[in-house]
Design a protein around this motif. Structure first.
Motif, PDB file in Angstrom:
ATOM      1  N   SER A  22       0.616  -1.058   0.107  1.00 31.28           N
ATOM      2  CA  SER A  22      -0.152   0.232   0.161  1.00 31.28           C
ATOM      3  C   SER A  22       1.188   1.839  -0.117  1.00 31.28           C
ATOM      4  O   SER A  22       0.482   2.104  -0.877  1.00 31.28           O
ATOM      5  N   LEU A  23       1.755   0.856   0.874  1.00 30.86           N
ATOM      6  CA  LEU A  23       2.644   2.369   1.617  1.00 30.86           C
ATOM      7  C   LEU A  23       3.579   2.519  -0.301  1.00 30.86           C
ATOM      8  O   LEU A  23       3.481   3.598  -0.703  1.00 30.86           O
ATOM      9  N   ALA A  24       4.449   1.686  -0.713  1.00 34.49           N
ATOM     10  CA  ALA A  24       4.619   1.375  -2.376  1.00 34.49           C
ATOM     11  C   ALA A  24       3.712   1.611  -3.621  1.00 34.49           C
ATOM     12  O   ALA A  24       3.829   2.818  -3.970  1.00 34.49           O
ATOM     13  N   GLY A  25       2.987   1.759  -3.098  1.00 33.52           N
ATOM     14  CA  GLY A  25       1.445   1.994  -4.146  1.00 33.52           C
ATOM     15  C   GLY A  25       1.180   3.158  -4.086  1.00 33.52           C
ATOM     16  O   GLY A  25       1.338   3.373  -5.366  1.00 33.52           O
ATOM     17  N   ALA A  26       1.019   4.026  -2.902  1.00 34.96           N
ATOM     18  CA  ALA A  26       0.599   5.322  -2.447  1.00 34.96           C
ATOM     19  C   ALA A  26       1.468   5.709  -3.198  1.00 34.96           C
ATOM     20  O   ALA A  26       1.567   7.174  -3.574  1.00 34.96           O
ATOM     21  N   TRP A  27       3.255   5.433  -2.906  1.00 34.85           N
ATOM     22  CA  TRP A  27       4.035   6.716  -2.948  1.00 34.85           C
ATOM     23  C   TRP A  27       4.390   6.465  -4.999  1.00 34.85           C
ATOM     24  O   TRP A  27       4.528   7.035  -5.897  1.00 34.85           O
ATOM     25  N   LEU A  28       4.014   5.586  -5.344  1.00 39.39           N
ATOM     26  CA  LEU A  28       3.930   5.597  -6.744  1.00 39.39           C
ATOM     27  C   LEU A  28       2.707   6.297  -7.441  1.00 39.39           C
ATOM     28  O   LEU A  28       3.381   6.519  -8.741  1.00 39.39           O
ATOM     29  N   TYR A  29       1.528   5.682  -7.024  1.00 44.72           N
ATOM     30  CA  TYR A  29       0.639   7.083  -7.467  1.00 44.72           C
ATOM     31  C   TYR A  29       1.040   8.784  -7.559  1.00 44.72           C
ATOM     32  O   TYR A  29       0.600   9.020  -8.176  1.00 44.72           O
ATOM     33  N   ARG A  30       1.837   8.544  -6.030  1.00 48.80           N
ATOM     34  CA  ARG A  30       1.905  10.222  -5.845  1.00 48.80           C
ATOM     35  C   ARG A  30       2.901   9.947  -7.215  1.00 48.80           C
ATOM     36  O   ARG A  30       2.617  11.268  -7.619  1.00 48.80           O
ATOM     37  N   GLN A  31       4.266   9.668  -7.603  1.00 48.46           N
ATOM     38  CA  GLN A  31       5.024   9.742  -8.286  1.00 48.46           C
ATOM     39  C   GLN A  31       4.918   9.970  -9.616  1.00 48.46           C
ATOM     40  O   GLN A  31       4.446  10.840 -10.609  1.00 48.46           O
ATOM     41  N   GLN A  32       3.271   9.084 -10.290  1.00 48.04           N
ATOM     42  CA  GLN A  32       2.356   8.917 -11.324  1.00 48.04           C
ATOM     43  C   GLN A  32       1.720  10.070 -11.213  1.00 48.04           C
ATOM     44  O   GLN A  32       1.582  10.728 -12.412  1.00 48.04           O
ATOM     45  N   ALA A  33       1.493  11.273 -10.570  1.00 50.31           N
ATOM     46  CA  ALA A  33       0.725  11.862  -9.895  1.00 50.31           C
ATOM     47  C   ALA A  33       1.255  13.301 -10.725  1.00 50.31           C
ATOM     48  O   ALA A  33       1.071  14.187 -11.131  1.00 50.31           O
ATOM     49  N   ARG A  34       2.542  12.766  -9.505  1.00 52.76           N
ATOM     50  CA  ARG A  34       3.000  14.279 -10.550  1.00 52.76           C
ATOM     51  C   ARG A  34       3.744  14.508 -11.929  1.00 52.76           C
ATOM     52  O   ARG A  34       4.043  15.520 -12.390  1.00 52.76           O
ATOM     53  N   ASP A  35       4.269  13.509 -12.187  1.00 53.76           N
ATOM     54  CA  ASP A  35       4.769  13.052 -13.702  1.00 53.76           C
ATOM     55  C   ASP A  35       3.766  13.310 -14.114  1.00 53.76           C
ATOM     56  O   ASP A  35       4.138  14.197 -15.426  1.00 53.76           O
ATOM     57  N   HIS A  36       2.144  12.967 -14.025  1.00 49.42           N
ATOM     58  CA  HIS A  36       1.221  12.848 -14.946  1.00 49.42           C
ATOM     59  C   HIS A  36       0.927  14.705 -15.133  1.00 49.42           C
ATOM     60  O   HIS A  36       0.385  14.961 -16.331  1.00 49.42           O
ATOM     61  N   VAL A  37       0.227  15.021 -13.730  1.00 46.98           N
ATOM     62  CA  VAL A  37       0.996  16.710 -14.482  1.00 46.98           C
ATOM     63  C   VAL A  37       1.923  17.466 -14.431  1.00 46.98           C
ATOM     64  O   VAL A  37       1.874  18.398 -15.154  1.00 46.98           O
ATOM     65  N   ALA A  38       2.772  17.118 -14.410  1.00 47.78           N
ATOM     66  CA  ALA A  38       4.148  17.730 -14.898  1.00 47.78           C
ATOM     67  C   ALA A  38       3.926  17.914 -16.598  1.00 47.78           C
ATOM     68  O   ALA A  38       4.032  18.794 -17.130  1.00 47.78           O
ATOM     69  N   LEU A  39       3.889  16.470 -17.418  1.00 49.95           N
ATOM     70  CA  LEU A  39       4.034  16.209 -18.123  1.00 49.95           C
ATOM     71  C   LEU A  39       2.343  17.056 -18.802  1.00 49.95           C
ATOM     72  O   LEU A  39       2.641  17.771 -20.199  1.00 49.95           O
ATOM     73  N   LEU A  40       1.476  17.281 -18.673  1.00 52.26           N
ATOM     74  CA  LEU A  40       0.518  17.855 -18.212  1.00 52.26           C
ATOM     75  C   LEU A  40       0.501  19.433 -19.088  1.00 52.26           C
ATOM     76  O   LEU A  40      -0.180  19.874 -19.671  1.00 52.26           O
ATOM     77  N   ARG A  41       0.971  19.701 -17.379  1.00 48.10           N
ATOM     78  CA  ARG A  41       1.143  20.866 -17.983  1.00 48.10           C
ATOM     79  C   ARG A  41       2.228  21.532 -18.721  1.00 48.10           C
ATOM     80  O   ARG A  41       2.171  22.850 -18.958  1.00 48.10           O
ATOM     81  N   GLY A  42       2.848  20.843 -18.701  1.00 55.28           N
ATOM     82  CA  GLY A  42       4.171  21.023 -19.513  1.00 55.28           C
ATOM     83  C   GLY A  42       3.797  21.702 -21.341  1.00 55.28           C
ATOM     84  O   GLY A  42       4.031  22.735 -22.160  1.00 55.28           O
ATOM     85  N   GLN A  43       3.030  20.518 -21.426  1.00 56.56           N
ATOM     86  CA  GLN A  43       2.250  20.231 -22.579  1.00 56.56           C
ATOM     87  C   GLN A  43       0.680  21.625 -22.881  1.00 56.56           C
ATOM     88  O   GLN A  43       0.844  22.481 -23.682  1.00 56.56           O
ATOM     89  N   GLN A  44       0.679  21.754 -22.142  1.00 53.67           N
ATOM     90  CA  GLN A  44      -0.172  23.057 -21.736  1.00 53.67           C
ATOM     91  C   GLN A  44       0.443  24.371 -21.301  1.00 53.67           C
ATOM     92  O   GLN A  44       0.303  25.045 -22.106  1.00 53.67           O
ATOM     93  N   ASP A  45       1.533  24.509 -21.318  1.00 47.48           N
ATOM     94  CA  ASP A  45       2.078  25.651 -20.690  1.00 47.48           C
ATOM     95  C   ASP A  45       2.934  25.921 -22.347  1.00 47.48           C
ATOM     96  O   ASP A  45       2.455  27.506 -23.019  1.00 47.48           O
ATOM     97  N   THR A  46       3.078  24.763 -22.972  1.00 46.96           N
ATOM     98  CA  THR A  46       3.215  25.127 -24.492  1.00 46.96           C
ATOM     99  C   THR A  46       2.225  25.696 -25.671  1.00 46.96           C
ATOM    100  O   THR A  46       2.913  26.425 -25.909  1.00 46.96           O
TER     101      THR A  46
END
Length: 719
Positions: A22-46
């Protein structure tokens, strides 16, 4: 209820597995969320930047059409309806405008290519007043058109006559409901369900462009700050337009923006449930197998107790101790495993403490950098080298020490470096926080986990002093190579380690001849060699240097007189490391001095021996030298004459006297001959005097010499 050890172990192990997963999954989810938002933010900023630039260009292009058309509006167009009709037929303002109008200087619409119900007055409109006051083209905030009631944006170009007087304005309108360059963006889509919006800036923004026409001119709420883990909010990217006080918003609905993240979260929960079930079954089976010997032993003990044995078997003794390596012979596998694990942890703690000590005491600056380029940890040496006071100041690291205009570009380059799977080795020039220049050598290596870069670790070495020292050594070497003085260096035992070109020429050695086998004393005359042991070296060891005059051999083994400086170089413990000697040939200078002294003595002897009176006067008119004959004429001792004004010692008299300024004339370089010259009051004889000017090294007048041709008694009154 009594639970069996097997059930407890299975329950605890399953719980631990589920908690870990669960902890690993939560961490992975948070990492995935950050990566997803960062990718989306980068695309949207451009995307937002590109669309904002495109909108600025379109508005500028539309406004330029209106500006070009305004240049063709003259007094006739304002005065005559036929000229206005012809102007609009030729101006081609549709498209890009949905309508255009000519307005007089007082704000009355004199012509509108879209007919109005009656005359309109726009003198109260901000866009008209702004164009009239500033004299520049303007783009209005969205307003409701008085012609058709539609929300519109109006572009206004002021009109001037030949004397640059304001005579009206040309206005072009963009109907936000009809087709034009602005409304087309409202119908455009971003992704599957996303949209573009344009609103005004300020405390009470309103919509300028929106896919829903009913939202035009309606209040536009300021979007809240985006939370990476809030999947309920729309994803909004904002960019300000340069040409107008508007803001572009790229809106992605939450269902589309965070859909992959929501699906990943659901999949993660499903994986956790399945992992728990599978773990429970597997752990139960595994623990049951491991506990089988214990169950068998328990069964045997129960059977023996039930049988009522007369003497119960002795219990197995607990192992007394397990050695530090966990390899003791006594005790079962559990005890040996526990001992080995404790020993391993103890070794790991020792190694960690040792690494921490090395980390904290290292003279090198040590840092750890995350994938975004920020430094997550630095040691004290890193802070000291860069001049930071606290670790919090070092989050940006060396980037914060760069000039502001270079930081953005350097940050992008650094962020690229820390994501690369290769090391780095660079030399970097910076200025500390206190302004001191730095030259640093930076090395880093990637931290790889499962084949992916997780950041970089590295070291920083301050080589500023070494660079300065090398520069100083190069300058010193160039000076030694170019000087005509002899420069020699030896080790502590007197063996030669360096001779500059002048020294090699003096010793008769070729420029590339080896010198390591030679001793300095072998190049010295016997008397100088003797002084080395009893005078020169002992004093250099005591005081750090010795200076004086010595004899040296030249290339023909002839003794020459030199000024000799010997310096003893010592380490921080006071031990001699080397000697340096600098010698300058002063034999010619000494010979010149001796010749000068001989010339002066000869001249003095000749001056004192001649019977003529001689007096030397400086440029200030004072007596600076005289011979015994002049002293006898004046009747005053030599010390009583030196330093006195010549005009006080000698007074020209008689008909041939040159006048009271004769000393100034002689001192200025004029050669004078006159007689007689009366002695100062109290003297009894006269002189027949000749004055010869003196010159300094630059040829300027530097006093004169007065020579008496004859000395005779004072004449009587008939003289």
């Amino acid at each position: 209820m009594n639970l069996t050890l097997k059930f407890k172990a299975a329950l605890v192990t399953t719980g631990a597995v589920l908690a870990t997963v669960s902890l690993a999954g939560a961490w992975l989810y948070r990492q995935q969320a950050r990566d997803h938002v960062a990718l989306l933010r980068g695309q949207q900023d451009t995307l937002a930047s590109e669309v904002a630039d495109d909108l600025d260009e379109q508005l500028a292009s539309i406004l330029s059409v209106l500006v070009r058309a305004a240049k063709r509006v003259d007094a006739d167009v304002l005065a005559y309806p036929e000229a206005r009709v012809r102007f609009f037929e030729l101006s081609a303002l549709k498209p890009p405008f949905n309508g255009a109008a000519i307005v007089s200087a007082d704000g009355i619409v004199v012509y509108n290519d879209t007919p109005n119900a009656g005359p309109a007055n726009i003198s109260d409109r901000d866009y008209f007043r702004q164009a009239r006051v500033t004299g520049q083209p303007t783009i209005s905030l969205p307003v409701k058109s008085r012609a058709n009631g539609h929300p519109s944006v109006l572009m206004t170009v002021p009109l001037f006559d030949a004397d640059h007087r304001f005579i009206g304005a040309l206005v072009g309108g963009l109907d936000l409901v009809s087709d034009n360059a602005l409304s087309q963006w409202g119908r455009s889509r971003v992704g599957a369900t996303g949209r573009y919006e344009i609103s005004t800036r300020g405390t009470t923004p309103v919509y300028v462009m929106h896919p829903d026409p009913s939202m035009l001119l309606a209040p536009a709420a300021n979007p809240a700050t985006l939370d990476d883990f809030d999947t309920s909010r729309d994803f909004i990217t904002r960019r300000s337009l340069r040409s107008v006080p508007w803001e572009l918003r790229v809106v992605i609905p939450a269902t589309e923006a965070h859909g992959p993240l929501v699906r990943a979260h659901r999949a993660l929960l499903w994986v956790l449930v399945m992992t728990g079930l599978i773990s429970a079954v597997a752990v139960s089976a595994g623990v049951g197998r491991l506990m089988r010997p214990l169950e068998r032993l328990t069964l045997i003990l129960r059977q023996q107790r039930a049988a009522g044995a007369a003497q119960a078997p002795a219990s197995k003794p607990r192992p007394a101790a397990v050695d530090e390596g966990g390899e003791g012979d006594e005790g079962d596998e559990w005890d040996r495993l526990a001992g080995a694990f404790e020993s391993l942890l103890r070794d790991l703690r020792v190694q960690r403490a040792e690494m921490a000590a090395v980390y904290d005491t290292s003279p090198l600056g040590v840092f750890r950098a995350a994938l975004d380029g920020r430094l997550t940890d630095v040691n004290e040496a890193y802070l000291r080298i860069h001049g930071f006071s606290h670790r919090a100041d070092a989050a940006e690291g060396w980037l914060s020490l760069l000039p502001i205009d270079r930081q953005a570009e350097a940050r992008r380059a650094w962020q690229k470096i820390v994501t690369e799977p290769v090391g780095m080795h660079v030399t970097r020039k910076l200025h500390r926080t206190d302004g001191k220049p730095l030259v640093l050598v930076v090395r880093s290596a990637p931290v790889m986990i499962d084949g992916r870069v997780q950041g970089h670790v590295g070291t920083v070495a301050d080589i500023t002093d070494r660079i300065e020292g090398e520069r100083a050594l190069r300058m010193q070497a160039a000076l030694f190579e170019a000087t005509t003085d002899v420069v020699v260096q030896t080790d502590r035992w007197g063996r030669l380690i360096y001779m500059n070109p002048a020294a090699r020429r003096l010793a008769g050695l070729a420029p590339d001849a080896p010198i390591q086998h030679l001793k300095a004393l072998s190049l010295l005359p016997p008397e100088t060699e003797a002084r080395h042991g009893v005078e020169i070296v002992p004093q250099a060891l005591e005081k750090g240097f010795w200076a004086g005059e010595t004899l040296q051999w030249d290339a023909q083994r002839r003794a020459m007189l030199t000024h000799h400086l010997l310096v003893a170089h010592k380490d921080r413990h006071g031990q001699v490391e080397a000697f340096s000697a600098v010698l300058r040939d002063i034999s010619v200078q000494r010979a010149a001095q001796q010749a000068s002294h001989r010339s002066e003595a000869l001249l003095r002897a000749l001056t004192d021996a001649v019977p003529m009176a001689v007096l030397v006067v400086d440029r200030d008119g004072r007596c600076v030298d005289l011979n015994p004959a002049f002293e006898a004429w004046a009747g005053t001792p030599r010390d009583g004459l030196l330093g006195r004004l010549a005009s006080e010692v000698m007074v020209p008299a008689g008909p041939s006297a040159p006048g009271p300024n004769w000393i100034e004339r002689a001192n200025a370089g004029e050669e004078l001959t006159f007689a007689p010259v009366a002695a100062a009051p109290g003297a009894a004889r006269w002189l027949r005097l000749r004055c010869l000017p003196l010159q300094d090294e630059q040829g300027a007048a530097d006093g004169f010499v007065a020579i008496a041709g004859s000395i005779y008694p004072v004449p009587d009154d008939r003289g």
